[in-house]
Design an enzyme around this catalytic site. Structure first.
Site, mmCIF file in Angstrom:
data_model
loop_
_atom_site.group_PDB
_atom_site.id
_atom_site.type_symbol
_atom_site.label_atom_id
_atom_site.label_comp_id
_atom_site.label_asym_id
_atom_site.label_seq_id
_atom_site.Cartn_x
_atom_site.Cartn_y
_atom_site.Cartn_z
ATOM 1 N N TYR A 142 0.890 -1.354 -0.135
ATOM 2 C CA TYR A 142 -0.080 -0.021 -0.170
ATOM 3 C C TYR A 142 0.978 1.209 -0.242
ATOM 4 C CZ TYR A 142 -5.146 -2.012 0.741
ATOM 5 O OH TYR A 142 -6.164 -2.311 0.647
ATOM 6 N N ASP A 224 -3.374 -18.309 0.098
ATOM 7 C CA ASP A 224 -3.912 -18.930 -1.444
ATOM 8 C C ASP A 224 -4.979 -19.997 -0.606
ATOM 9 O OD1 ASP A 224 -1.714 -20.132 -1.573
ATOM 10 O OD2 ASP A 224 -1.554 -20.387 -3.584
ATOM 11 N N ASP A 248 -5.712 -7.277 4.161
ATOM 12 C CA ASP A 248 -7.480 -6.646 3.717
ATOM 13 C C ASP A 248 -8.374 -7.022 2.788
ATOM 14 O OD1 ASP A 248 -9.196 -4.396 2.377
ATOM 15 O OD2 ASP A 248 -7.750 -4.699 0.310
ATOM 16 N N ASP A 252 -11.940 -9.337 4.810
ATOM 17 C CA ASP A 252 -13.306 -9.233 3.893
ATOM 18 C C ASP A 252 -14.464 -10.242 4.298
ATOM 19 O OD1 ASP A 252 -13.556 -6.102 3.532
ATOM 20 O OD2 ASP A 252 -14.472 -6.586 1.439
#
Ligand code: IPM
Ligand code: MG
Length: 362
Positions: A142, A224, A248, A252
């Site tokens: 980021y 993964d 991130d 979620d």
């Protein structure tokens, strides 16, 4: 008793509606527990762009840094999607960086009253979902340099850099190990060490840091596989610690499988100074201004703020208790609505929480 100075950042979309309900709950805490909260608002995100041309005005940074704690609604929306140079999201990233909020703590927990809203099979749900994602928030891809866009050999190229320093990894690992001690004592560090050099450093530093927490069990998982394991059997996780981008995505995922993303709070914390609290969900522009949003994640963020930054444990417990009662009584906003329950809007949901909260104190 000393007044608390809370800075509210309503932001965009449903942000102002949910923050309005959080403010009512703060007032109720004042009333029931004899506390004083000064809650003033500042601009951030698209709202700040519209008013000042800047998603994060200096006045907002100053007000947040000087507050006891910050409560944010949400930022972003299609209205500001066209100009990539001043995006509302920059306001959020900027305030995290300016306040040094390197640790993002996102608990993903299944509310027993909302089991029916959970997306997973019943036999999986039965094992329970109570995962805490600890995401590094001010480093990684980021913020890494170099970043940018250029033209090479006549074609456009975009690039970002995933970079982590030892000190950044160590301090987020410490947050995760410390949190695990108050939970089931397990940390799973998520990386991509089979491919990325940055992940190999990450894994080494997390492993070294773990030596100072012999009572906590550490495991490692590739991102993964972690994404897959989270849906396959979330009960295997206690605390997940990971970098900014993986965190991130996984936070979620962890929150949505509970079926109650509209219910989940989060905290962004630095080494010292005020923390920033916000619901996990976004600005939901499709339902903004219609009094349809679920204010419970924001109200629970208030509880988290009282607990973690202000040390007001009893008050925090009382808010969580009130939310639980309202769910048990069957009130639901659209996002968590099930047959046989009572559909309510954002304001009405806030009213039920405030009433339950004040009733318990009467
Ligand atoms: C989040 C959001 C932000 C992020 C966006 C809005 C910049 O997705 O808080 O998870 O990517 O960190
Ligand atoms: Mg996100």
């Amino acid at each position: 008793m000393k007044p608390y100075n809370i800075r509210l950042l309503p932001g965009d979309g449903i942000g102002p509606e949910i923050i309005a309900q959080a403010r009512r709950v703060l007032d109720a805490v004042g009333e029931r527990f004899g506390r004083t909260f000064f809650a003033e608002e500042s601009l951030i995100g698209g709202a700040a762009i519209d008013a000042t041309g800047d998603p994060l005005p200096q006045a907002t940074i100053d007000a947040c840094v000087g507050a006891d704690a910050v409560l944010l609604g949400a930022v972003g929306g299609p209205k500001w999607d066209d100009d990539p140079t001043i995006r509302p999201e920059r306001g959020l990233l900027g305030i995290r960086k300016a306040m040094g909020l390197f640790a993002n703590v996102r608990p993903a927990k299944l509310f027993p009253q909302l089991r029916g809203a959970c997306y997973l099979r019943e036999d999986i749900v039965e094992r329970g979902i109570d995962v805490m994602v600890v995401r590094e928030l001010t480093g990684g891809i980021y913020f890494g340099e170099p970043r940018g866009e250029s033209v090479e050999h006549g074609e456009r190229v975009g690039y970002n850099t995933m970079v982590y320093r030892e000190s950044e990894i160590r301090r987020i690992a410490e947050v995760a190990f410390t949190a695990a001690r108050t939970r089931s004592g397990r940390v799973c560090s998520v990386d991509k060490a089979n491919v990325l050099d940055v992940s190999r450093v990450w894994r080494d530093v997390v492993t070294e840091t773990a030596k100072h927490y012999p009572d906590v069990e550490l495991s490692h998982m590739y991102v993964d596989n972690a994404a897959m394991q989270l849906v396959r059997d979330p009960s295997q996780f206690d605390v997940i610690v990971t970098g900014n981008l993986f965190g991130d995505i996984l936070s979620d995922e962890a929150s949505v499988i509970t079926g109650s993303i509209g219910m989940l709070p989060s905290a962004s914390l630095g080494a010292e100074g005020p923390g920033l609290y916000e619901p996990i969900h976004g600005s939901a522009p499709d339902i903004a201004g219609q009094d349809m949003a679920n204010p419970l994640a924001t109200i629970l963020s208030v509880a988290m703020m009282l607990r973690l930054t202000l040390g007001l444990t009893e008050e925090a417990d009382a808010i969580e208790q009130a939310v639980s009662e309202v769910l048990t009584a069957g009130y639901r906003t659209g996002d968590i609505m099930e047959e046989g329950k009572t559909l309510v809007g954002c304001t009405e949901m806030g009213t039920h929480v405030v009433n339950a909260f004040l009733r318990a104190g009467a």
